[in-house]
Motif scaffolding. Structure first.
Motif, PDB file in Angstrom:
ATOM      1  N   SER A 154       0.843  -1.191   0.000  1.00 17.34           N
ATOM      2  CA  SER A 154       0.000   0.000   0.000  1.00 17.34           C
ATOM      3  C   SER A 154       0.876   1.238   0.000  1.00 17.34           C
ATOM      4  CB  SER A 154      -0.901   0.006   1.245  1.00 17.34           C
ATOM      5  OG  SER A 154      -1.502   1.273   1.428  1.00 17.34           O
ATOM      6  N   LYS A 155       0.361   2.319  -0.565  1.00 20.03           N
ATOM      7  CA  LYS A 155       1.130   3.564  -0.550  1.00 20.03           C
ATOM      8  C   LYS A 155       1.263   4.103   0.872  1.00 20.03           C
ATOM      9  CE  LYS A 155      -2.430   7.124  -1.315  1.00 20.03           C
ATOM     10  NZ  LYS A 155      -2.819   8.247  -2.202  1.00 20.03           N
ATOM     11  N   LEU A 156       0.431   3.576   1.788  1.00 18.21           N
ATOM     12  CA  LEU A 156       0.522   3.989   3.191  1.00 18.21           C
ATOM     13  C   LEU A 156       1.707   3.357   3.904  1.00 18.21           C
ATOM     14  CD1 LEU A 156      -3.250   3.780   4.222  1.00 18.21           C
ATOM     15  CD2 LEU A 156      -1.947   5.835   3.667  1.00 18.21           C
ATOM     16  N   ASP A 157       2.264   2.275   3.319  1.00 18.08           N
ATOM     17  CA  ASP A 157       3.360   1.570   3.982  1.00 18.08           C
ATOM     18  C   ASP A 157       4.539   2.493   4.284  1.00 18.08           C
ATOM     19  OD1 ASP A 157       1.938  -0.765   3.955  1.00 18.08           O
ATOM     20  OD2 ASP A 157       2.895  -1.563   2.160  1.00 18.08           O
ATOM     21  N   ILE A 205      -6.616  11.445   9.162  1.00 16.98           N
ATOM     22  CA  ILE A 205      -5.442  10.766   8.600  1.00 16.98           C
ATOM     23  C   ILE A 205      -5.723  10.320   7.169  1.00 16.98           C
ATOM     24  CG2 ILE A 205      -4.005   8.692   8.778  1.00 16.98           C
ATOM     25  CD1 ILE A 205      -4.266   8.972  11.841  1.00 16.98           C
ATOM     26  N   ALA A 206      -6.914   9.760   6.924  1.00 17.23           N
ATOM     27  CA  ALA A 206      -7.268   9.309   5.579  1.00 17.23           C
ATOM     28  C   ALA A 206      -7.226  10.479   4.596  1.00 17.23           C
ATOM     29  CB  ALA A 206      -8.652   8.663   5.585  1.00 17.23           C
ATOM     30  N   LYS A 207      -7.758  11.622   5.004  1.00 14.01           N
ATOM     31  CA  LYS A 207      -7.741  12.811   4.141  1.00 14.01           C
ATOM     32  C   LYS A 207      -6.313  13.272   3.888  1.00 14.01           C
ATOM     33  CE  LYS A 207     -12.290  14.686   5.395  1.00 14.01           C
ATOM     34  NZ  LYS A 207     -13.001  15.817   6.054  1.00 14.01           N
ATOM     35  N   ARG A 208      -5.494  13.225   4.925  1.00 11.34           N
ATOM     36  CA  ARG A 208      -4.104  13.705   4.808  1.00 11.34           C
ATOM     37  C   ARG A 208      -3.332  12.915   3.759  1.00 11.34           C
ATOM     38  NH1 ARG A 208      -0.117  16.373   7.736  1.00 11.34           N
ATOM     39  NH2 ARG A 208       1.980  15.518   7.470  1.00 11.34           N
ATOM     40  N   VAL A 224      -6.477   8.827   0.925  1.00 16.86           N
ATOM     41  CA  VAL A 224      -7.101   7.507   0.788  1.00 16.86           C
ATOM     42  C   VAL A 224      -8.486   7.553   1.430  1.00 16.86           C
ATOM     43  CG1 VAL A 224      -4.882   6.288   0.821  1.00 16.86           C
ATOM     44  CG2 VAL A 224      -6.129   6.636   2.956  1.00 16.86           C
ATOM     45  N   SER A 225      -9.299   6.577   1.088  1.00 13.09           N
ATOM     46  CA  SER A 225     -10.616   6.506   1.711  1.00 13.09           C
ATOM     47  C   SER A 225     -10.476   5.971   3.130  1.00 13.09           C
ATOM     48  CB  SER A 225     -11.542   5.599   0.903  1.00 13.09           C
ATOM     49  OG  SER A 225     -11.104   4.249   0.987  1.00 13.09           O
ATOM     50  N   HIS A 278      -8.692   1.784   7.144  1.00 10.97           N
ATOM     51  CA  HIS A 278      -9.053   0.715   8.077  1.00 10.97           C
ATOM     52  C   HIS A 278      -8.476  -0.625   7.619  1.00 10.97           C
ATOM     53  CE1 HIS A 278     -11.615   2.596  11.057  1.00 10.97           C
ATOM     54  NE2 HIS A 278     -12.237   3.273  10.116  1.00 10.97           N
ATOM     55  N   HIS A 279      -8.566  -0.899   6.314  1.00  9.01           N
ATOM     56  CA  HIS A 279      -8.036  -2.148   5.763  1.00  9.01           C
ATOM     57  C   HIS A 279      -6.529  -2.225   5.983  1.00  9.01           C
ATOM     58  CE1 HIS A 279      -7.578  -5.579   3.088  1.00  9.01           C
ATOM     59  NE2 HIS A 279      -6.626  -4.921   2.451  1.00  9.01           N
ATOM     60  N   TRP A 280      -5.856  -1.116   5.724  1.00  7.91           N
ATOM     61  CA  TRP A 280      -4.405  -1.084   5.904  1.00  7.91           C
ATOM     62  C   TRP A 280      -4.023  -1.283   7.367  1.00  7.91           C
ATOM     63  CZ3 TRP A 280      -1.107   2.321   8.509  1.00  7.91           C
ATOM     64  CH2 TRP A 280       0.256   2.173   8.231  1.00  7.91           C
ATOM     65  N   LEU A 281      -4.753  -0.644   8.290  1.00  7.91           N
ATOM     66  CA  LEU A 281      -4.466  -0.788   9.716  1.00  7.91           C
ATOM     67  C   LEU A 281      -4.714  -2.216  10.189  1.00  7.91           C
ATOM     68  CD1 LEU A 281      -6.040   2.539  11.078  1.00  7.91           C
ATOM     69  CD2 LEU A 281      -3.598   1.943  11.052  1.00  7.91           C
ATOM     70  N   ASN A 282      -5.782  -2.838   9.679  1.00  9.95           N
ATOM     71  CA  ASN A 282      -6.075  -4.228  10.041  1.00  9.95           C
ATOM     72  C   ASN A 282      -4.988  -5.160   9.545  1.00  9.95           C
ATOM     73  OD1 ASN A 282      -8.473  -3.573  11.324  1.00  9.95           O
ATOM     74  ND2 ASN A 282      -9.719  -3.870   9.497  1.00  9.95           N
ATOM     75  N   ARG A 283      -4.537  -4.950   8.296  1.00 14.08           N
ATOM     76  CA  ARG A 283      -3.474  -5.789   7.720  1.00 14.08           C
ATOM     77  C   ARG A 283      -2.172  -5.590   8.479  1.00 14.08           C
ATOM     78  NH1 ARG A 283       0.057  -4.878   3.622  1.00 14.08           N
ATOM     79  NH2 ARG A 283      -0.980  -2.975   2.951  1.00 14.08           N
TER      80      ARG A 283
END
Length: 199
Positions: free
Chosen positions: A156-159, A178-181, A184-185, A190-195
């Protein structure tokens, strides 16, 4: 919907005094509390553990939140400001009984100044967190630690912002903000945090 949030630091303490103060006010004003969030948790714990994340996900535009005092929401001015700013951004009115802060008083100069102060403090806190995180990442890079997005599928680009996002969460920033910053949606975050937690 009308919500009340009450919190004590230990299981040996009781929320009854806070509930009594809130109910006394509500009875005078003819307000019915639709949902209570009761927490026995130190303010040093995370927003998730203190059910603040849950609270912010429950409330919607037009809802109303009552707390007995500001310290129930967070452990610092910066954290409290981020939470109250998040409520304001969602169009949720809030009342802090002890400090007599009532965001419903849209024409009251004192209220306007208080809300503006919280917004300013929230922005300062976010910038300080961001600056501290950048400095920490620069120090890691200088020590030879590889930074940036790992190569490979399923990334993910969040990584690449893992440490920064964690710092924001630890300091009370909302997941919506954080999502807005990071563009991402909320569901992707939430999906990224769960993973991430599974790893």
């Amino acid at each position: 919907m009308n919500y009340a949030y009450v919190r004590v630091s230990t299981e040996q303490q009781t929320v009854q005094n806070q509930k009594f103060a809130i109910l006394e006010f509500c009875n005078k004003e003819g307000i019915r509390i639709d949902e209570w969030l009761e927490v026995s948790m130190s303010s040093r714990k995370s927003m998730k553990e203190r059910r603040i994340d849950e609270l912010l996900s429950l409330v919607n535009t037009g809802d109303f939140l009552i707390v007995s005092e500001l310290s129930r929401l967070g452990r610092s001015t910066g954290q409290i400001s981020i939470i109250t700013a998040a409520l304001t951004e969602k169009g949720v009115d809030f009342l802090c009984l002890k400090e007599n802060i009532d965001s419903r008083k849209k024409d009251d100069l004192t209220t306007i100044v208080q809300i503006a102060f919280f917004g300013l403090m929230a922005e300062i806190e976010r910038r300080l967190i961001s600056q501290r995180t950048k400095e920490a990442l620069a120090a890691r890079k200088a020590s030879g630690m590889k930074l940036g997005r790992p190569e490979g599928k399923g990334k993910s680009k969040l990584d690449q912002f893992d440490a920064e996002i964690q710092a924001f969460l630890n300091n009370g920033s909302t997941k919506t903000w954080i999502a807005k910053r990071y563009g991402v949606s909320l569901s992707n975050l939430h999906h990224w945090l769960n993973r991430r937690s599974e790893k």
